[in-house]
Design a protein around this motif. Sequence first.
Motif, PDB file in Angstrom:
ATOM      1  N   ASN A 271       0.736  -2.607   5.108  1.00 13.85           N
ATOM      2  CA  ASN A 271       0.074  -1.061   5.691  1.00 13.85           C
ATOM      3  C   ASN A 271      -0.257  -1.762   4.416  1.00 13.85           C
ATOM      4  OD1 ASN A 271      -0.140   1.699   5.758  1.00 13.85           O
ATOM      5  ND2 ASN A 271       0.366   1.473   3.659  1.00 13.85           N
TER       6      ASN A 271
ATOM      7  N   VAL B 204       4.192  -1.434  -2.904  1.00 16.11           N
ATOM      8  CA  VAL B 204       3.461  -2.169  -3.309  1.00 16.11           C
ATOM      9  C   VAL B 204       2.056  -2.112  -4.054  1.00 16.11           C
ATOM     10  CG1 VAL B 204       2.896  -4.467  -3.314  1.00 16.11           C
ATOM     11  CG2 VAL B 204       4.900  -4.360  -2.244  1.00 16.11           C
TER      12      VAL B 204
ATOM     13  N   PRO C 172      -2.485   3.442  14.123  1.00 13.42           N
ATOM     14  CA  PRO C 172      -3.462   5.329  13.435  1.00 13.42           C
ATOM     15  C   PRO C 172      -5.034   5.881  14.220  1.00 13.42           C
ATOM     16  CG  PRO C 172      -2.119   4.781  11.246  1.00 13.42           C
ATOM     17  CD  PRO C 172      -2.735   3.434  13.032  1.00 13.42           C
TER      18      PRO C 172
ATOM     19  N   GLY D   4       0.928  -1.899  -0.395  1.00 13.65           N
ATOM     20  CA  GLY D   4       0.168  -0.408  -0.227  1.00 13.65           C
ATOM     21  C   GLY D   4       0.912   1.623  -0.262  1.00 13.65           C
TER      22      GLY D   4
ATOM     23  N   TYR E 242     -13.896  -3.743   9.218  1.00 22.86           N
ATOM     24  CA  TYR E 242     -12.784  -3.281   8.918  1.00 22.86           C
ATOM     25  C   TYR E 242     -11.898  -3.133  10.724  1.00 22.86           C
ATOM     26  CZ  TYR E 242      -9.290   0.959   8.713  1.00 22.86           C
ATOM     27  OH  TYR E 242      -8.401   1.565   8.940  1.00 22.86           O
TER      28      TYR E 242
ATOM     29  N   ARG F 244      -2.027  -1.636  -6.411  1.00 22.75           N
ATOM     30  CA  ARG F 244      -2.864  -2.708  -7.629  1.00 22.75           C
ATOM     31  C   ARG F 244      -2.429  -1.288  -8.287  1.00 22.75           C
ATOM     32  NH1 ARG F 244      -8.014  -3.615  -5.050  1.00 22.75           N
ATOM     33  NH2 ARG F 244      -7.052  -1.691  -3.794  1.00 22.75           N
TER      34      ARG F 244
ATOM     35  N   VAL G 229      -8.406   8.243   2.630  1.00 21.20           N
ATOM     36  CA  VAL G 229      -9.007   7.701   2.058  1.00 21.20           C
ATOM     37  C   VAL G 229     -10.717   7.115   2.764  1.00 21.20           C
ATOM     38  CG1 VAL G 229      -8.918   7.231   5.006  1.00 21.20           C
ATOM     39  CG2 VAL G 229      -8.880   4.760   3.780  1.00 21.20           C
TER      40      VAL G 229
ATOM     41  N   THR H 262       0.076   5.009  -2.001  1.00 24.96           N
ATOM     42  CA  THR H 262      -0.587   6.500  -1.090  1.00 24.96           C
ATOM     43  C   THR H 262      -0.480   6.801   0.229  1.00 24.96           C
ATOM     44  OG1 THR H 262      -3.183   5.334  -0.916  1.00 24.96           O
ATOM     45  CG2 THR H 262      -2.469   6.202  -2.775  1.00 24.96           C
ATOM     46  N   GLY H 263      -1.264   7.845   0.715  1.00 21.16           N
ATOM     47  CA  GLY H 263      -1.685   8.123   1.784  1.00 21.16           C
ATOM     48  C   GLY H 263      -0.484   7.630   3.509  1.00 21.16           C
ATOM     49  N   ILE H 264       0.032   7.399   4.191  1.00 18.72           N
ATOM     50  CA  ILE H 264       0.394   6.730   5.404  1.00 18.72           C
ATOM     51  C   ILE H 264       1.430   5.502   4.548  1.00 18.72           C
ATOM     52  CG2 ILE H 264       0.612   5.092   7.214  1.00 18.72           C
ATOM     53  CD1 ILE H 264      -2.691   6.471   7.540  1.00 18.72           C
TER      54      ILE H 264
ATOM     55  N   LEU I 214      -6.899   9.396  13.484  1.00 12.27           N
ATOM     56  CA  LEU I 214      -7.416   9.817  12.778  1.00 12.27           C
ATOM     57  C   LEU I 214      -6.684  11.011  11.839  1.00 12.27           C
ATOM     58  CD1 LEU I 214     -10.486   9.869  11.190  1.00 12.27           C
ATOM     59  CD2 LEU I 214     -10.211  11.883  12.146  1.00 12.27           C
TER      60      LEU I 214
ATOM     61  N   GLY J 153      -2.105  -1.503  11.953  1.00  9.30           N
ATOM     62  CA  GLY J 153      -3.835  -0.982  12.582  1.00  9.30           C
ATOM     63  C   GLY J 153      -4.465  -0.375  12.512  1.00  9.30           C
ATOM     64  N   SER J 154      -4.854  -0.016  13.296  1.00 10.54           N
ATOM     65  CA  SER J 154      -6.282   1.552  13.892  1.00 10.54           C
ATOM     66  C   SER J 154      -6.412   1.703  15.532  1.00 10.54           C
ATOM     67  CB  SER J 154      -7.527   1.107  13.089  1.00 10.54           C
ATOM     68  OG  SER J 154      -8.582   2.096  13.146  1.00 10.54           O
TER      69      SER J 154
ATOM     70  N   ASP K 123      -1.086  -6.975  -5.987  1.00 10.33           N
ATOM     71  CA  ASP K 123      -2.211  -7.374  -5.658  1.00 10.33           C
ATOM     72  C   ASP K 123      -2.257  -8.193  -4.257  1.00 10.33           C
ATOM     73  OD1 ASP K 123      -5.525  -8.107  -4.143  1.00 10.33           O
ATOM     74  OD2 ASP K 123      -6.806  -7.133  -6.712  1.00 10.33           O
TER      75      ASP K 123
ATOM     76  N   THR L  13      -8.048  -8.746   1.932  1.00 12.71           N
ATOM     77  CA  THR L  13      -6.555  -8.064   2.196  1.00 12.71           C
ATOM     78  C   THR L  13      -5.793  -6.986   3.525  1.00 12.71           C
ATOM     79  OG1 THR L  13      -8.361  -6.273   0.524  1.00 12.71           O
ATOM     80  CG2 THR L  13      -6.249  -4.781   1.457  1.00 12.71           C
TER      81      THR L  13
HETATM   82  N1  LIG Z   1      -6.038   7.860   7.059  1.00 11.65           N
HETATM   83  C1  LIG Z   1      -6.662   6.718   8.415  1.00 11.65           C
HETATM   84  O1  LIG Z   1      -7.516   7.563   8.943  1.00 11.65           O
HETATM   85  C2  LIG Z   1      -6.557   5.621   8.640  1.00 11.65           C
HETATM   86  C3  LIG Z   1      -6.768   5.564  10.728  1.00 11.65           C
HETATM   87  C4  LIG Z   1      -6.601   3.573  10.828  1.00 11.65           C
HETATM   88  C5  LIG Z   1      -6.263   3.285  10.257  1.00 11.65           C
HETATM   89  N2  LIG Z   1      -5.151   2.678   8.698  1.00 11.65           N
HETATM   90  C6  LIG Z   1      -4.356   2.685   8.495  1.00 11.65           C
HETATM   91  O2  LIG Z   1      -4.155   3.010   7.972  1.00 11.65           O
HETATM   92  C7  LIG Z   1      -2.600   1.938   7.082  1.00 11.65           C
HETATM   93  C8  LIG Z   1      -3.016   2.732   5.716  1.00 11.65           C
HETATM   94  O3  LIG Z   1      -4.238   4.077   5.379  1.00 11.65           O
HETATM   95  P1  LIG Z   1      -3.941   5.585   4.300  1.00 11.65           P
HETATM   96  O4  LIG Z   1      -5.134   6.092   5.201  1.00 11.65           O
HETATM   97  O5  LIG Z   1      -3.504   5.534   3.831  1.00 11.65           O
HETATM   98  O6  LIG Z   1      -4.952   4.268   3.516  1.00 11.65           O
HETATM   99  P2  LIG Z   1      -5.312   4.675   2.070  1.00 11.65           P
HETATM  100  O7  LIG Z   1      -4.319   5.924   1.415  1.00 11.65           O
HETATM  101  O8  LIG Z   1      -6.308   3.686   0.746  1.00 11.65           O
HETATM  102  O9  LIG Z   1      -3.944   3.841   1.846  1.00 11.65           O
HETATM  103  C9  LIG Z   1      -3.933   2.192   1.416  1.00 11.65           C
HETATM  104  C10 LIG Z   1      -3.272   1.669   0.284  1.00 11.65           C
HETATM  105  O10 LIG Z   1      -3.585   0.321  -0.611  1.00 11.65           O
HETATM  106  C11 LIG Z   1      -3.329  -0.319  -1.034  1.00 11.65           C
HETATM  107  N3  LIG Z   1      -3.948  -1.523  -1.259  1.00 11.65           N
HETATM  108  C12 LIG Z   1      -5.686  -1.808  -0.952  1.00 11.65           C
HETATM  109  N4  LIG Z   1      -5.535  -2.966  -1.699  1.00 11.65           N
HETATM  110  C13 LIG Z   1      -5.139  -4.042  -1.582  1.00 11.65           C
HETATM  111  C14 LIG Z   1      -4.417  -4.580  -2.498  1.00 11.65           C
HETATM  112  N5  LIG Z   1      -5.122  -5.444  -2.524  1.00 11.65           N
HETATM  113  N6  LIG Z   1      -3.327  -4.715  -2.995  1.00 11.65           N
HETATM  114  C15 LIG Z   1      -2.380  -4.110  -2.765  1.00 11.65           C
HETATM  115  N7  LIG Z   1      -2.355  -2.762  -2.082  1.00 11.65           N
HETATM  116  C16 LIG Z   1      -3.647  -2.633  -1.424  1.00 11.65           C
HETATM  117  C17 LIG Z   1      -4.173   1.202  -1.696  1.00 11.65           C
HETATM  118  O11 LIG Z   1      -4.031   0.575  -3.020  1.00 11.65           O
HETATM  119  P3  LIG Z   1      -4.216   0.649  -4.820  1.00 11.65           P
HETATM  120  O12 LIG Z   1      -5.564   1.191  -4.554  1.00 11.65           O
HETATM  121  O13 LIG Z   1      -3.574   1.234  -5.783  1.00 11.65           O
HETATM  122  O14 LIG Z   1      -4.087  -1.123  -4.578  1.00 11.65           O
HETATM  123  C18 LIG Z   1      -3.361   2.100  -1.434  1.00 11.65           C
HETATM  124  O15 LIG Z   1      -2.511   2.233  -1.488  1.00 11.65           O
HETATM  125  C19 LIG Z   1      -4.829   1.238   6.546  1.00 11.65           C
HETATM  126  O16 LIG Z   1      -3.668  -0.041   7.218  1.00 11.65           O
HETATM  127  C20 LIG Z   1      -4.836   2.163   7.046  1.00 11.65           C
HETATM  128  O17 LIG Z   1      -5.935   0.743   7.200  1.00 11.65           O
HETATM  129  C21 LIG Z   1      -5.606   4.612   8.378  1.00 11.65           C
END
Ligand SMILES: NC(=O)c1ccc[n+]([C@@H]2O[C@H](COP(=O)([O-])OP(=O)(O)OC[C@H]3O[C@@H](n4cnc5c(N)ncnc54)[C@H](OP(=O)(O)O)[C@@H]3O)[C@@H](O)[C@H]2O)c1
Length: 255
Positions: free
Chosen positions: A90, A40, A186, A17, A156, A42, A193, A20-22, A188, A140-141, A63, A113
């Motif tokens: 992640n 890594v 993490p 993952g 989730y 998709r 996301v 994007t993002g984290i 919020l 985690g979260s 994936d 996932t």
């Molecule tokens: N943002 C928050 O507020 C928050 C809070 C608590 C926890 N988290 C956790 O922090 C982590 C990162 O979150 P984020 O906010 O940065 O979200 P995000 O930007 O949506 O990141 C998730 C990443 O996972 C990839 N992904 C999803 N499905 C996949 C698959 N089947 N195979 C490979 N890659 C895959 C996505 O890319 P593709 O779609 O291009 O594959 C995306 O880059 C996650 O574990 C999330 O649960 C986030």
Amino acid sequence: MGTSSDRTHTRAVVVTGGGTGIGRAAARAFAERGDRVLVVGRSEPTLMETAVAHPLILPLVADVREPSAPEAIVSAALEHLGGLDVLVNNAATASFADLRGVDHESVRAQVETNLVGPILLTQKALKALETARGVVVNVGSAGALGLRSLAGNAVYGATKAALDHLTRTWAVELADKGIRVVGIAPGLIDTGVGVRAGMTREAYGGFLAEMTKRIPSGRVGGPEEVGDWIVRLTEPEASYVNGTVVTVDGGLSVT
Ligand SMILES: NC(=O)c1ccc[n+]([C@@H]2O[C@H](COP(=O)([O-])OP(=O)(O)OC[C@H]3O[C@@H](n4cnc5c(N)ncnc54)[C@H](OP(=O)(O)O)[C@@H]3O)[C@@H](O)[C@H]2O)c1
């Protein structure tokens, strides 16, 4: 190659993952300390964007739900990074729905996932991690910690609570191999996301604003604030941190 306890040693890192993002923030923070990073995901364009101006970051389209993914990811790390010192699980997906609203495909997508993916990838990475006396970081979260509930997002949250359990258990199982396993929870974090999970931009903005009122630090976090902690947990200074989940949430989970 040095050992993971050497501060100047640069590492081979996989971040799922990482497009994007984290994950992107963590990948760039690793690269800035000199580590070689396989990101890594998709979507090739987002992975490429992560790698822009970071020659140490290498994109890999995969994936994590695919049975072939663990072998492809670990092989790519061994071939292109020369090993595997740090694995950051992640990649995740979230679908907002209460129990009445969940459907089979969204449950499968989240479980495969967020949970099955990390299990099978970490298993495949074990040999390389043992050679490196490496570190696994599970993302985690904060919303799924301890006795908390996550109304409207239970599936989730259940995958993230289970991931924390894997963190604790793997730390015990793998300690004698010299592998550390830590989690990060993490709070919020503004990564967009919510929009990717199906909310409109307005609804996501409203959600962030509403939640901010409940965060003791008075603001939403940025992805770099989590990415930096992911890197810190892999550093030699953190070598006595094992089997625990570190919360980075501005105090939200203690309210
Ligand atoms: N943002 C928050 O507020 C928050 C809070 C608590 C926890 N988290 C956790 O922090 C982590 C990162 O979150 P984020 O906010 O940065 O979200 P995000 O930007 O949506 O990141 C998730 C990443 O996972 C990839 N992904 C999803 N499905 C996949 C698959 N089947 N195979 C490979 N890659 C895959 C996505 O890319 P593709 O779609 O291009 O594959 C995306 O880059 C996650 O574990 C999330 O649960 C986030």
